[in-house]
Write a protein that holds these residues in place. Structure first.
Motif, mmCIF file in Angstrom:
data_model
loop_
_atom_site.group_PDB
_atom_site.id
_atom_site.type_symbol
_atom_site.label_atom_id
_atom_site.label_comp_id
_atom_site.label_asym_id
_atom_site.label_seq_id
_atom_site.Cartn_x
_atom_site.Cartn_y
_atom_site.Cartn_z
ATOM 1 N N MET A 2 22.537 58.972 81.094
ATOM 2 C CA MET A 2 23.798 58.939 80.967
ATOM 3 C C MET A 2 24.488 57.521 81.638
ATOM 4 S SD MET A 2 24.666 62.710 82.485
ATOM 5 C CE MET A 2 23.821 62.243 84.051
ATOM 6 N N GLU A 82 17.695 64.334 69.066
ATOM 7 C CA GLU A 82 18.098 65.512 69.913
ATOM 8 C C GLU A 82 18.903 66.246 68.819
ATOM 9 O OE1 GLU A 82 18.427 64.897 74.288
ATOM 10 O OE2 GLU A 82 19.764 63.333 73.542
ATOM 11 N N ASP A 229 27.612 69.769 74.141
ATOM 12 C CA ASP A 229 26.884 68.467 73.977
ATOM 13 C C ASP A 229 25.280 68.769 74.624
ATOM 14 O OD1 ASP A 229 26.483 65.593 72.740
ATOM 15 O OD2 ASP A 229 25.731 65.550 74.686
ATOM 16 N N PRO A 230 24.191 68.401 73.998
ATOM 17 C CA PRO A 230 22.877 68.698 74.622
ATOM 18 C C PRO A 230 22.681 67.814 75.729
ATOM 19 C CG PRO A 230 22.493 68.556 72.268
ATOM 20 C CD PRO A 230 23.848 68.420 72.545
ATOM 21 N N ARG A 231 23.550 66.987 76.056
ATOM 22 C CA ARG A 231 23.293 65.694 77.197
ATOM 23 C C ARG A 231 24.269 66.224 78.199
ATOM 24 N NH1 ARG A 231 19.762 61.344 77.816
ATOM 25 N NH2 ARG A 231 18.078 61.739 76.191
ATOM 26 N N ASP A 232 25.632 66.092 77.383
ATOM 27 C CA ASP A 232 26.763 65.836 78.367
ATOM 28 C C ASP A 232 27.598 67.197 78.692
ATOM 29 O OD1 ASP A 232 26.241 63.362 79.020
ATOM 30 O OD2 ASP A 232 27.525 62.854 77.477
ATOM 31 N N ALA A 263 21.575 70.985 79.355
ATOM 32 C CA ALA A 263 22.715 69.844 79.478
ATOM 33 C C ALA A 263 23.249 69.699 80.673
ATOM 34 C CB ALA A 263 23.682 70.095 78.671
ATOM 35 N N THR A 401 15.504 68.956 72.606
ATOM 36 C CA THR A 401 16.357 68.239 73.910
ATOM 37 C C THR A 401 15.402 67.580 74.931
ATOM 38 O OG1 THR A 401 16.243 70.126 74.869
ATOM 39 C CG2 THR A 401 18.233 69.874 73.644
ATOM 40 N N ARG A 402 16.014 66.623 75.573
ATOM 41 C CA ARG A 402 15.113 66.014 76.567
ATOM 42 C C ARG A 402 16.068 66.242 77.968
ATOM 43 N NH1 ARG A 402 14.216 63.393 72.142
ATOM 44 N NH2 ARG A 402 12.214 63.036 71.570
ATOM 45 N N PRO A 403 16.086 67.407 78.635
ATOM 46 C CA PRO A 403 16.749 67.601 79.855
ATOM 47 C C PRO A 403 16.587 66.683 80.953
ATOM 48 C CG PRO A 403 16.170 69.670 78.643
ATOM 49 C CD PRO A 403 15.320 68.595 77.985
ATOM 50 N N LEU A 404 17.178 66.437 81.775
ATOM 51 C CA LEU A 404 17.058 65.794 82.998
ATOM 52 C C LEU A 404 16.663 66.831 84.220
ATOM 53 C CD1 LEU A 404 19.909 63.335 82.910
ATOM 54 C CD2 LEU A 404 17.552 63.098 82.279
#
Length: 475
Positions: A2, A82, A229-232, A263, A401-404
Motif C-alpha cells: 500500500m 489478485e 477490495d482484496p487489498r484495501d 484485506a 490474494t497476497r494478504p499482509l
C-alpha cells in the motif's frame, strides 16, 4: 504494498535483491547468497530470508532448485493476478445460509481430513501447556467466594490487562465499555442485537465471513453487501452511496485481515470509514480477531482507534492468536456498552471464570508478545510456501490474494470451475475447502475458494494443495 506503508524486513530484503537483479548486479543463472550468508550479512532470521526469496520467486525473478538454492531466472515470469472486485447486488437480501454452511463444514472436523477449509491455524502453534500451568496456578489462589460471584462484565484483572494492551497500541478504552464474552462470536452477536431490530438492514463486506450471515439470519435481519477490495477493504465511495440511498441500522466489517479476503484497510481509510459512519449515525461492529496476526513490524490500528463518538463496537478474542477453545473474547462497545452488558446478563449471565483467569495469568508472565512473534513468523513463512504451490499447481487464469497478515488465501478460479463441485470432489479424497458460495447472502462467488494455509509442519499439506490444483484442472 500500500502507498505509504512501511516495508517489513522480508519485503525490504526482497526489494533490495530485486533492484540488484534488475540493475544487472545479479545476473541470470547466478545463485543467490545462501540463507546462512544472508542472515549473517543482513542480521535477519532464516524465516525472513525464506520469505524474501519466496517473494522473489512469486515475482518471477528467481527460481528454487532442489538441494541447490535459489537462482536468478533467465526470463521473468509474471505472478498470478489478485482476484477482481466483484460488485454486489444493490438490494438488501434476506439471509438463509445456515443449512448450506452446516452441510459443507460439518463434515470437515474429522482429524483425517486435511483442513484447508477450517477456520483455525494448527494447534501446535499455541502454548497450551503454558496456559494449562497458568490456569492451575490461578485457580489454586482463587478464593471460593469469587467463583460464585463472577461479574457479567468479566474478571477485572483480565479487563485491566486488555485495557493496558490497547493503551500501548494507542487505543485508550473507557473503564466501563469493556465486556468479556464467550469468544468473539458472542461479542459480535450481542453488539448486533444491541443496535438492530428484526427487519433492519445491515451492511456487510462482499465477500463476507459466513458467521456474520448466520447472525443476521438468526435475528431476521437483511444483508446488503458492499464492494470490497482484496487489498484495501471496503469501497468507501460505494458505501457512501449506499448510505445515501437507504436506511442502514449498522455495518459489520472486518477492517484488518478480513475473512476471507485477507484485506487490510490502510489507517487513513479506517479513519475515513469511522468519520463517514459517524456522519450518518450508523454504528460500526468491528470484527478484529485477526488484528494480532500482522506480518509487518507494527500492529495495524483498529477502526476503534479513530472512534471519538462511541459509535464503534469493537470485538475480538484470543481464539485465533493464543487460546483456541478457551472461548475468551470481548467487546469494547463504546456508547452501546450498557445495552451490550444487559444483553449479556440476559443471555449467558457471565463468561466462565477459569479460562479468563488462565489467560490473565499467562499475560502477567510476560511471554505473550514473544509467542505472537513466533506465530506471525510461522504463518507468514507458510503463506509464502502456499502461494508458491498455488503458482505451480493451479490452472491458468487462477487469481490469488497476497494478504499482509492472517492465514487465509482467497482464490478466484477460472469461471468454468464450480468451486462447490470441486469441494465435494476434494472431500471424497479427505481434503476440505471453503467454497465461495458460503461467503455471500445470495450465494455468489461460485468459482472461488477460501483456503486455510495456517498449518506449517503438516506433512499432508503440500500433497493436498497439489491434488486440489489437479482437481481444479480437471473441472
Amino acid at each position: 504494498m500500500m502507498p505509504g506503508a512501511r516495508l517489513t524486513r522480508y519485503q525490504q530484503l526482497a526489494e533490495d535483491l530485486a533492484d540488484g537483479i534488475r540493475a544487472g548486479a545479479l545476473r541470470p543463472g547466478e545463485r543467490l547468497p545462501s540463507v546462512r550468508q544472508t542472515c549473517a550479512q543482513r542480521g535477519v532470521s532464516p524465516s525472513t530470508v525464506f520469505q524474501a526469496y519466496g517473494q522473489l520467486e512469486l515475482q518471477g525473478l528467481v527460481e528454487a532448485r532442489a538441494r541447490s538454492g535459489f537462482f536468478v531466472r533467465a526470463t521473468r515470469r509474471a505472478p498470478r493476478a489478485e482476484p477482481q472486485v466483484a460488485p454486489p447486488r444493490a438490494e438488501a437480501t434476506p439471509v438463509a445460509v445456515s443449512e448450506l454452511v452446516f452441510e459443507l463444514l460439518g463434515s470437515t472436523r474429522d482429524a483425517d481430513v486435511v483442513p484447508l477449509g477450517s477456520a483455525f491455524p494448527a494447534a501446535h502453534l499455541f502454548p497450551f501447556d503454558t496456559l494449562a500451568r497458568s490456569g492451575a496456578r490461578a485457580m489454586r489462589r482463587l478464593p471460593s467466594s469469587r467463583i460464585t460471584g463472577a461479574l457479567t462484565a468479566g474478571d477485572e484483572g483480565l479487563r485491566q490487562a486488555l485495557r493496558r494492551r490497547y493503551a500501548l497500541h494507542g487505543v485508550p478504552l473507557a473503564d466501563d465499555e469493556l465486556i468479556v464474552t464467550n469468544g468473539a462470536m458472542e461479542a459480535l452477536n450481542l453488539c448486533l442485537q444491541a443496535v438492530t431490530q428484526p427487519g433492519d438492514v445491515v451492511v456487510v463486506e462482499s465477500p463476507t465471513f459466513y458467521a456474520a450471515l448466520h447472525a443476521l439470519e438468526r435475528l431476521h435481519l437483511q444483508a446488503v453487501e458492499v464492494a470490497t477490495d482484496p487489498r484495501d477493504g471496503v469501497d468507501l465511495d460505494a458505501l457512501a452511496a449506499l448510505l445515501a440511498r437507504q436506511p442502514v441500522a449498522a455495518c459489520w466489517f472486518m477492517p484488518s485481515f478480513q475473512n476471507p479476503l485477507g484485506a487490510l484497510m490502510p489507517p487513513e481509510r479506517k479513519q475515513a470509514l469511522v468519520a463517514l459512519l459517524a456522519r450518518h449515525r450508523v454504528p460500526l461492529i468491528e470484527d478484529d480477531v485477526y488484528g494480532e496476526l500482522h506480518a509487518g513490524a507494527r500492529r495495524p490500528p483498529p477502526a476503534k482507534a479513530f472512534d471519538r463518538e462511541g459509535g464503534v463496537l469493537h470485538c475480538s478474542s484470543f481464539s485465533k492468536c493464543l487460546a483456541p477453545g478457551y472461548r475468551v473474547g470481548w467487546a469494547a462497545a463504546g456508547r452501546f456498552a450498557p445495552a451490550v452488558e444487559r444483553l449479556k446478563m440476559m443471555s449467558s449471565l457471565a463468561t466462565a471464570l477459569p479460562p479468563q483467569l488462565a489467560v490473565a495469568d499467562y499475560l502477567a508472565q510476560g511471554g505473550y508478545d514473544r509467542h505472537l512473534r513466533r506465530l506471525r513468523e510461522a504463518l507468514a513463512t507458510q503463506q509464502q510456501h502456499a502461494l508458491r504451490l498455488v503458482e505451480r499447481h493451479f490452472p491458468g487464469g487462477t487469481r490469488v490474494t497476497r494478504p499482509l497478515g492472517g492465514y487465509f488465501l482467497w482464490l478466484e478460479l477460472p469461471p468454468q470451475v464450480d468451486a462447490l463441485a470441486l469441494h465435494h470432489r476434494a472431500m471424497a479424497e479427505s481434503i476440505s475447502t471453503a467454497p465461495g458460495v458460503l461467503f455471500s447472502a445470495d450465494r455468489r462467488f461460485t468459482h472461488h475458494l477460501r483456503l486455510n494455509v495456517g498449518h506449517p509442519g503438516d506433512a499432508r499439506f503440500d500433497g493436498a494443495l497439489r491434488r486440489l490444483g489437479e482437481l481444479a484442472h480437471g473441472a
